[in-house]
Design a protein around this motif. Structure first.
Motif, PDB file in Angstrom:
ATOM      1  N   PRO A   1      57.990  28.913  26.225  1.00  0.00           N
ATOM      2  CA  PRO A   1      56.656  28.577  26.037  1.00  0.00           C
ATOM      3  C   PRO A   1      56.270  29.434  24.648  1.00  0.00           C
ATOM      4  O   PRO A   1      54.774  29.467  24.695  1.00  0.00           O
ATOM      5  CB  PRO A   1      56.108  29.849  27.113  1.00  0.00           C
ATOM      6  CG  PRO A   1      57.386  30.849  27.451  1.00  0.00           C
ATOM      7  CD  PRO A   1      58.661  30.085  26.923  1.00  0.00           C
ATOM      8  N   HIS A   2      57.078  29.817  23.986  1.00  0.00           N
ATOM      9  CA  HIS A   2      56.806  30.389  22.527  1.00  0.00           C
ATOM     10  C   HIS A   2      58.068  30.257  21.605  1.00  0.00           C
ATOM     11  O   HIS A   2      58.939  30.076  22.136  1.00  0.00           O
ATOM     12  CB  HIS A   2      56.133  31.942  22.493  1.00  0.00           C
ATOM     13  CG  HIS A   2      57.107  32.849  23.470  1.00  0.00           C
ATOM     14  ND1 HIS A   2      58.229  33.179  23.104  1.00  0.00           N
ATOM     15  CD2 HIS A   2      57.109  33.024  24.615  1.00  0.00           C
ATOM     16  CE1 HIS A   2      58.800  34.203  23.819  1.00  0.00           C
ATOM     17  NE2 HIS A   2      58.076  34.198  24.729  1.00  0.00           N
ATOM     18  N   GLY A   3      57.731  30.536  20.309  1.00  0.00           N
ATOM     19  CA  GLY A   3      58.895  30.612  19.525  1.00  0.00           C
ATOM     20  C   GLY A   3      60.019  31.280  19.754  1.00  0.00           C
ATOM     21  O   GLY A   3      61.162  31.133  19.389  1.00  0.00           O
ATOM     22  N   GLY A   4      59.611  32.583  20.201  1.00  0.00           N
ATOM     23  CA  GLY A   4      60.641  33.433  20.467  1.00  0.00           C
ATOM     24  C   GLY A   4      61.676  33.213  21.432  1.00  0.00           C
ATOM     25  O   GLY A   4      62.851  33.155  21.130  1.00  0.00           O
ATOM     26  N   GLU A   5      61.248  32.593  22.483  1.00  0.00           N
ATOM     27  CA  GLU A   5      62.072  32.177  23.540  1.00  0.00           C
ATOM     28  C   GLU A   5      62.787  30.821  23.174  1.00  0.00           C
ATOM     29  O   GLU A   5      64.023  30.776  23.256  1.00  0.00           O
ATOM     30  CB  GLU A   5      61.279  31.871  24.818  1.00  0.00           C
ATOM     31  CG  GLU A   5      62.032  31.303  26.000  1.00  0.00           C
ATOM     32  CD  GLU A   5      62.939  32.208  26.493  1.00  0.00           C
ATOM     33  OE1 GLU A   5      63.736  31.891  27.470  1.00  0.00           O
ATOM     34  OE2 GLU A   5      63.066  33.375  25.959  1.00  0.00           O
ATOM     35  N   GLY A   6      62.094  30.107  22.307  1.00  0.00           N
ATOM     36  CA  GLY A   6      62.770  28.819  21.390  1.00  0.00           C
ATOM     37  C   GLY A   6      63.904  29.103  20.795  1.00  0.00           C
ATOM     38  O   GLY A   6      64.861  28.346  21.006  1.00  0.00           O
ATOM     39  N   ILE A   7      63.922  30.227  19.986  1.00  0.00           N
ATOM     40  CA  ILE A   7      64.956  30.407  19.344  1.00  0.00           C
ATOM     41  C   ILE A   7      66.051  31.057  20.001  1.00  0.00           C
ATOM     42  O   ILE A   7      67.357  30.579  19.868  1.00  0.00           O
ATOM     43  CB  ILE A   7      64.526  31.781  18.170  1.00  0.00           C
ATOM     44  CG1 ILE A   7      63.535  31.399  17.319  1.00  0.00           C
ATOM     45  CG2 ILE A   7      65.614  32.323  17.530  1.00  0.00           C
ATOM     46  CD1 ILE A   7      62.807  32.533  16.522  1.00  0.00           C
ATOM     47  N   ARG A   8      65.792  31.824  21.150  1.00  0.00           N
ATOM     48  CA  ARG A   8      66.858  32.494  22.113  1.00  0.00           C
ATOM     49  C   ARG A   8      67.571  31.262  22.557  1.00  0.00           C
ATOM     50  O   ARG A   8      68.762  31.158  22.799  1.00  0.00           O
ATOM     51  CB  ARG A   8      66.020  33.357  22.982  1.00  0.00           C
ATOM     52  CG  ARG A   8      67.241  34.182  23.979  1.00  0.00           C
ATOM     53  CD  ARG A   8      66.896  35.005  25.070  1.00  0.00           C
ATOM     54  NE  ARG A   8      66.111  34.028  26.014  1.00  0.00           N
ATOM     55  CZ  ARG A   8      66.941  33.296  26.915  1.00  0.00           C
ATOM     56  NH1 ARG A   8      67.926  33.594  27.126  1.00  0.00           N
ATOM     57  NH2 ARG A   8      66.292  32.625  28.043  1.00  0.00           N
ATOM     58  N   LEU A   9      66.666  30.257  23.388  1.00  0.00           N
ATOM     59  CA  LEU A   9      67.206  29.261  24.128  1.00  0.00           C
ATOM     60  C   LEU A   9      68.121  28.456  23.115  1.00  0.00           C
ATOM     61  O   LEU A   9      69.285  27.500  23.697  1.00  0.00           O
ATOM     62  CB  LEU A   9      66.359  28.381  24.724  1.00  0.00           C
ATOM     63  CG  LEU A   9      65.643  29.014  25.787  1.00  0.00           C
ATOM     64  CD1 LEU A   9      64.457  28.176  26.503  1.00  0.00           C
ATOM     65  CD2 LEU A   9      66.747  29.131  27.043  1.00  0.00           C
TER      66      LEU A   9
ATOM     67  N   GLY B   1      55.478  28.049  15.644  1.00  0.00           N
ATOM     68  CA  GLY B   1      56.587  27.268  15.218  1.00  0.00           C
ATOM     69  C   GLY B   1      57.030  26.985  14.130  1.00  0.00           C
ATOM     70  O   GLY B   1      58.299  26.820  13.747  1.00  0.00           O
ATOM     71  N   VAL B   2      56.312  27.516  12.940  1.00  0.00           N
ATOM     72  CA  VAL B   2      57.018  27.475  11.828  1.00  0.00           C
ATOM     73  C   VAL B   2      58.131  28.659  11.625  1.00  0.00           C
ATOM     74  O   VAL B   2      59.099  28.413  11.116  1.00  0.00           O
ATOM     75  CB  VAL B   2      55.924  27.881  10.613  1.00  0.00           C
ATOM     76  CG1 VAL B   2      56.614  28.044   8.965  1.00  0.00           C
ATOM     77  CG2 VAL B   2      54.684  26.856  10.596  1.00  0.00           C
TER      78      VAL B   2
ATOM     79  N   LEU C   1      53.408  24.114  16.882  1.00  0.00           N
ATOM     80  CA  LEU C   1      53.257  24.836  15.732  1.00  0.00           C
ATOM     81  C   LEU C   1      52.606  26.054  16.167  1.00  0.00           C
ATOM     82  O   LEU C   1      52.914  27.071  15.580  1.00  0.00           O
ATOM     83  CB  LEU C   1      52.414  23.969  14.625  1.00  0.00           C
ATOM     84  CG  LEU C   1      53.306  22.825  13.927  1.00  0.00           C
ATOM     85  CD1 LEU C   1      52.367  22.450  13.063  1.00  0.00           C
ATOM     86  CD2 LEU C   1      54.403  23.513  13.229  1.00  0.00           C
ATOM     87  N   ARG C   2      51.432  26.043  16.979  1.00  0.00           N
ATOM     88  CA  ARG C   2      50.667  27.309  17.168  1.00  0.00           C
ATOM     89  C   ARG C   2      50.911  27.882  18.498  1.00  0.00           C
ATOM     90  O   ARG C   2      50.601  27.080  19.655  1.00  0.00           O
ATOM     91  CB  ARG C   2      48.901  26.890  17.058  1.00  0.00           C
ATOM     92  CG  ARG C   2      48.697  26.767  15.598  1.00  0.00           C
ATOM     93  CD  ARG C   2      46.946  26.602  15.199  1.00  0.00           C
ATOM     94  NE  ARG C   2      46.453  25.636  16.053  1.00  0.00           N
ATOM     95  CZ  ARG C   2      45.272  25.411  16.385  1.00  0.00           C
ATOM     96  NH1 ARG C   2      44.395  26.139  15.534  1.00  0.00           N
ATOM     97  NH2 ARG C   2      44.603  24.421  17.027  1.00  0.00           N
ATOM     98  N   MET C   3      51.341  28.839  18.630  1.00  0.00           N
ATOM     99  CA  MET C   3      51.847  29.495  19.808  1.00  0.00           C
ATOM    100  C   MET C   3      51.689  30.950  19.692  1.00  0.00           C
ATOM    101  O   MET C   3      51.651  31.448  18.529  1.00  0.00           O
ATOM    102  CB  MET C   3      53.276  29.177  20.463  1.00  0.00           C
ATOM    103  CG  MET C   3      53.647  27.608  20.456  1.00  0.00           C
ATOM    104  SD  MET C   3      55.285  27.260  20.791  1.00  0.00           S
ATOM    105  CE  MET C   3      56.085  27.658  19.238  1.00  0.00           C
ATOM    106  N   PRO C   4      51.464  31.731  20.840  1.00  0.00           N
ATOM    107  CA  PRO C   4      51.438  33.090  20.759  1.00  0.00           C
ATOM    108  C   PRO C   4      52.696  33.809  20.319  1.00  0.00           C
ATOM    109  O   PRO C   4      53.707  33.093  20.719  1.00  0.00           O
ATOM    110  CB  PRO C   4      51.008  33.657  22.289  1.00  0.00           C
ATOM    111  CG  PRO C   4      51.429  32.438  22.904  1.00  0.00           C
ATOM    112  CD  PRO C   4      51.208  31.170  22.228  1.00  0.00           C
ATOM    113  N   GLY C   5      52.566  34.642  19.742  1.00  0.00           N
ATOM    114  CA  GLY C   5      53.806  35.623  19.140  1.00  0.00           C
ATOM    115  C   GLY C   5      54.283  34.902  18.068  1.00  0.00           C
ATOM    116  O   GLY C   5      53.865  34.677  17.130  1.00  0.00           O
TER     117      GLY C   5
END
Length: 215
Positions: free
Chosen positions: A34-42, A62-63, A55-59
């Motif tokens: 649901p956000h970039g931080g979790e995307g990085i972890r996954l 996308g960039v 691109l635009r997400m809380p926390g």
């Protein structure tokens, strides 16, 4: 099978993307974030081939997520999904290493084609996204330094700027696809371009695209 990670803060969007991917026999959704931080972890855990990135997400946006994921896993292909009010994020996402830019109003066929072409090493982009990227690049970089290219390389760069694939360029120039691939690789090296989209922007900025209206 193309292992795909979905990163978008809207659950409904992720659900639609998952349903679309699961309707195919060659694209597998291996995770949702649901956000970039979790995307990085996954991305570190499930090791996707392709990431569909909002691109635009809380926390973590996308960039930042794109830059981090590619720093840790350079072979990952990042497909950016953008809306018409995301222009200020487009060029930073390009600079971060995203290879594919698609508008969120793209058709299902265009989206699936984008995933497949990204996984295969291509850099598809829609015409409207390219125009917006070029416009932002021109606004932020008024100077146009000379390009140290041969006439043949300039011709190839212009055709890349039209959004043509290597096969299409080869057919138009009446050369082999391998020859075009070599030219594109040399263009990336000479211009310091991280992706095919970056080459397309250079082509438009330097007025190298053939003005014939054909795509």
């Amino acid at each position: 099978m193309i292992r795909t990670l979905l990163v978008d803060d809207q659950e409904l969007v992720r659900a639609g993307l998952r349903m679309l991917c699961e309707s195919t026999s060659d694209i597998e959704v291996v995770g949702e974030a649901p956000h970039g931080g979790e995307g990085i972890r996954l991305a570190g855990r499930v090791q996707p081939d392709v990431v569909l990135m909002d691109l635009r997400m809380p926390g973590t946006d996308g960039v930042t997520a794109t830059r981090t994921i590619l720093g840790e896993r350079p072979a990952t292909r990042i497909v950016v999904l953008t809306t018409f009010d995301d222009d200020e994020h487009l060029y930073p996402a390009l600079a971060a290493g995203a290879c594919v830019f698609l508008a969120k109003d793209a058709t299902p066929a265009e989206l699936l084609d984008g995933i497949r072409r990204a996984a295969a090493g291509g850099s598809p982009f829609s015409d409207d996204v390219l125009r917006r990227l070029v416009g932002q690049a021109v606004r932020s970089r008024a100077e146009r330094p000379d390009l140290p290219l041969t006439p043949r390389e300039r011709e190839v760069l212009g055709l890349v700027g039209m959004g043509l694939s290597n096969a299409d360029i080869a057919a138009r120039m009446q050369v082999g696809v391998t020859t075009v691939e070599t030219h594109v690789a040399n263009l990336m090296d000479k211009t310091g371009s991280p992706s095919r989209v970056h080459l397309a922007i250079l082509a438009v900025r330097h007025d190298l695209t053939p003005d014939n209206g054909k795509r």
